[in-house]
Scaffold this motif. Sequence first.
Motif, short mmCIF file in Angstrom:
data_model
loop_
_atom_site.label_atom_id
_atom_site.label_comp_id
_atom_site.label_asym_id
_atom_site.label_seq_id
_atom_site.Cartn_x
_atom_site.Cartn_y
_atom_site.Cartn_z
N LEU A 168 -6.71 6.45 3.71
CA LEU A 168 -6.73 4.99 3.74
C LEU A 168 -7.51 4.46 4.94
O LEU A 168 -8.21 3.43 4.84
CB LEU A 168 -5.30 4.45 3.76
CG LEU A 168 -4.52 4.66 2.45
CD1 LEU A 168 -3.05 4.33 2.64
CD2 LEU A 168 -5.12 3.82 1.33
N ASN A 169 -7.42 5.14 6.06
CA ASN A 169 -8.19 4.72 7.23
C ASN A 169 -9.68 4.91 6.98
O ASN A 169 -10.50 4.06 7.37
CB ASN A 169 -7.76 5.53 8.46
CG ASN A 169 -8.45 5.05 9.73
OD1 ASN A 169 -8.40 3.89 10.09
ND2 ASN A 169 -9.13 5.98 10.41
N LEU B 90 -6.66 -3.51 1.90
CA LEU B 90 -6.65 -3.07 3.30
C LEU B 90 -7.31 -4.15 4.15
O LEU B 90 -8.48 -4.05 4.54
CB LEU B 90 -7.39 -1.73 3.43
CG LEU B 90 -6.89 -0.60 2.52
CD1 LEU B 90 -7.70 0.67 2.77
CD2 LEU B 90 -5.40 -0.33 2.73
N VAL C 29 0.84 -1.20 0.00
CA VAL C 29 0.00 0.00 0.00
C VAL C 29 0.87 1.25 0.00
O VAL C 29 0.59 2.23 -0.72
CB VAL C 29 -0.94 0.00 1.22
CG1 VAL C 29 -1.60 1.37 1.41
CG2 VAL C 29 -2.00 -1.08 1.07
N TYR D 217 -10.94 2.20 4.70
CA TYR D 217 -11.09 0.92 5.42
C TYR D 217 -12.30 0.93 6.35
O TYR D 217 -13.14 0.02 6.29
CB TYR D 217 -9.82 0.62 6.22
CG TYR D 217 -9.97 -0.59 7.10
CD1 TYR D 217 -9.94 -1.88 6.57
CD2 TYR D 217 -10.16 -0.45 8.48
CE1 TYR D 217 -10.09 -2.99 7.38
CE2 TYR D 217 -10.32 -1.55 9.30
CZ TYR D 217 -10.28 -2.82 8.74
OH TYR D 217 -10.45 -3.93 9.54
N GLY E 253 -3.88 0.19 6.36
CA GLY E 253 -4.15 1.51 5.82
C GLY E 253 -3.39 2.61 6.55
O GLY E 253 -2.75 3.46 5.94
#
Length: 364
Positions: A61-62, A211, A12, A65, A217
């Motif tokens: 990214l969080n 993820l 990632v 996810y 993430g």
Amino acid sequence: MVKGEIGNIFKVAFLYMATIIGAGFASGQEIIQFFSMYYAGGFFGIILAGLLFSIVGYVVLNKVYTERISSYDEFLFPMTGYFLGRLMEFIVMLFMACIMCVMVAGLGNVLAELTGMEYRYCVAIGAAATLLAIMTNIKGIVTISSFLSPVLIVGIIFVGLYILASKDTSVFNISEKARVVTNNWVFSAILYVSYNTILSTVLMTRMLPYLKTGRVGKWGGIIGGGMLCITALVLNSALYSFYPHSIISEIPVLGIIQNNSRLLSNIYSIILILAMYTSAVTAGYCLTERVSTKMKISYKLVAAVICAVAIPMSSLGFSRLIATLYPVFGYLGLFLLFIILFQFVRSQVSPGTGQRRGSSPGKS
């Protein structure tokens, strides 16, 4: 943290970095325009940019996810509303088109210099190679980025250290004044992160399948930003030691080493090709995915048309693009950057906010 999880984190991180380490970065033009020209302030600017890149990667990214986001629309419109979302979407697509055309043109330039072939044929080869990668969809893009990003990082750092170790300004005989992007290194760093966030966010919103846990993430974004910072610091140190002589070249890093080492010059030309190719593929994929989704047209057909159109459109000047067009998109992308940073501040003040009701993010 298990072995497979660590592998996914770096996969990632490398994919995130692939959207930023393009030809402008590897050539040194971006580093000079946005950092080196501010002398010592440029080093602080790179550290600030690295911190912001880590935050952006972490937040996006969080969010992808925890809220199970699988498209750019799902990420953008809840935060901006319909009107601003549509405006931002137009800016994103325009920027991706510009990036792809310029990178295909750059591929043609470097290939023509290395092989001696006519420029138009080299541009066609670059567009065809880009099309092949785009056709593999996100899985192929991840595979390509996982392989090319480490090569680019190692190559850029090695050449930067070589330049520092064998500094010889005699290869230059001209000095000229370069255009300043902004009046201070702080805002220059923010603009740099801003326009890079436009493209990287589009790609990150497609990374949900990779993820597997929340840590992938979060740490993928943080590590990606950190490695970008280290790489940029090495490159800026090399370019700074030659400033202002280094600004006379269309491709500053290559201009520095080509008279010192023909072998290293050829090697770095290959690195530049990989960087341009990575940027062209990433921008081309994101643009193809957006157009095909919005217009309900075959993904492969859109990819073919975009790559075909890029051939005659690839005529913009490389350094001029970075000095003028990139800052413009930096200003246009500030809104998106500020929204992402606001999400980060809000998450720190009120942990757990923003998670979609009914989602099943799993354990992290």
